[in-house]
Design a protein around this motif. Structure first.
Motif: not given
Length: 409
Positions: A371-391
């Motif tokens: 599922n293309p949406l799931a594939i994009l969501a995995v990468s975007a989700g990891i990048l976004f959550i990692s950004g929040l965790a670095l604050i």
């Protein structure tokens, strides 16, 4: 260009800004990101792929939604559908309905000199969707139904064929019993063998002529034991169920394919828990490693931080610089993880390398749903959550004194 973005890109792509320690730490960070992406993609694609494959097998064999008489209850000897309030033409005309086929079932026992097997004889008519059933065939074909006279051709499961040592073109005697009446014997001709990998189906069902069932059950030529309703999309079962239920009358009831075998439905629900658990674990591992990368980079560039503060950069600007820097470092890991993960999934999807025991998993190979949406969501989700965790760990920068940091260097 804003200062944090400009400076983070400047140091990220500089060739002489990394000592041996930071190189190792950055490699570990990228590796953890890549592994997190690979494991997450495989978990989601195979988890949802398995659920979809099992639902489709259940639905393609006996309809996404089945209509039966309330008199049938859980009996495999179907009762006649009540015509009051039943509108088959209107059901078939619904937008999401692909086709509707009539059927009737009766239980019996197949026996020969080798063994015997209890079966559910599913009689189908000329509206039988043989093209949809074709995916299950491992040998031969399906009976050609005309509903004229009595057709003795049947298609049996591979499990029954193995137990009774049967093959295509063999004959088999089947015994049907009726309460307070003599046993009824029928001799059938095997024209096909199927396999669904669903144990509860393969152990019992035989496909044959609906007129045979009508004769055994003393039904009239136009009587129907049930309806198999096939939808255009297996994911619309819950959405279309209420619309169909309104058109079947109050003396009949509708049943979803996923409700026919509750043990399979319960087993599939475990997938959701496993998917969430595995992704959560991988996300925690990625975040821990990325925070470690950020802290090492801050320690390594303590002098640069002091110098930037001396030149007038605020704590917020420097924090954003290092967060952006760390996220940029993650990108090669994201790219490699997606390439490797998708490569492995494509190999499995088209070559079926990894096999499963269908008695335990209801499928013979690991299914993949890309599922293309799931594939994009995995990468975007990891990048976004990692950004929040670095604050939070980035606030270490505000504790660094310009004077002490320059002296430290």
């Amino acid at each position: 260009m804003k200062f944090p973005i400009y400076f983070s890109r400047k140091i990220a792509f500089s060739k002489d800004n990394k000592n041996n320690l930071s190189r190792v730490i950055i490699f570990i960070g990228r590796l953890s990101v890549a592994l997190g992406i690979i494991v997450s993609l495989i978990t989601i694609a195979t988890g949802f792929g398995s659920k979809k494959a099992i639902k489709e097998r259940l639905a393609d064999f006996s309809g996404h939604i089945t209509v039966k008489s309330t008199k049938s209850n859980s009996s495999y000897n179907t009762s006649i559908l009540d015509n009051e309030g039943l509108n088959i033409k209107k059901i078939a005309s619904l937008e999401d309905v692909a086709s509707v086929q009539k059927y009737a079932t009766v239980t019996g026992i197949m026996r020969n000199e080798h063994s015997f097997a209890g079966i559910i004889f599913k009689g189908v008519g000329k509206d039988f969707d043989s093209l949809r059933f074709k995916k299950f065939l491992v040998a031969g074909t399906t009976p050609k139904m005309t509903e004229v006279g009595y057709n003795n051709d049947i298609t049996i499961s591979q499990k029954i064929a193995t137990d009774l040592h049967l093959k295509v073109n063999d004959s088999i005697v089947t015994v049907f019993s009726k309460e307070n009446q003599k046993q009824i014997y029928r001799k059938f001709h095997v024209v096909g063998i199927y396999k669904t990998d669903i144990k509860m189906i393969d152990e019992q069902f035989v496909i044959g002529d609906v007129n045979q069932v009508r004769k055994i059950q003393d039904m009239s030529p136009n009587d129907v034991g049930g309806l198999d309703i096939f939808l255009k999309n297996v994911n619309n079962i819950d959405k279309d169920y209420p619309d169909i239920e309104k058109l079947i009358g109050y003396k009949n009831y509708a049943e979803k394919a996923t409700d026919k075998f509750p043990q399979i439905t319960d087993w599939m629900s475990i997938y959701d828990v496993n998917i969430a658990l595995i992704i959560t674990i991988m996300l925690i591992v990625v975040i821990i490693n990325i925070i470690m990368v950020l802290l090492i980079l801050i320690i390594e560039r303590t002098n640069s931080i002091g110098l930037l503060k001396t030149l007038g950069a605020t704590n917020s600007q420097i924090r954003m610089t290092f967060i952006n820097y760390t996220l940029i470092i993650m990108i090669p890991g994201l790219v490699c993880g997606n390439l490797i993960g998708l490569g492995l999934l494509l190999l499995q999807k088209y070559f079926g390398i990894i096999k499963l025991n269908p008695e335990n998993y209801y499928v013979s190979t690991v299914p993949v749903d890309l599922n293309p949406l799931a594939i994009l969501a995995v990468s975007a989700g990891i990048l976004f959550i990692s950004g929040l965790a670095l604050i939070v760990p980035s606030y270490l920068i505000s504790k660094i004194s310009p004077v002490k940091s320059i002296k430290y260097n």
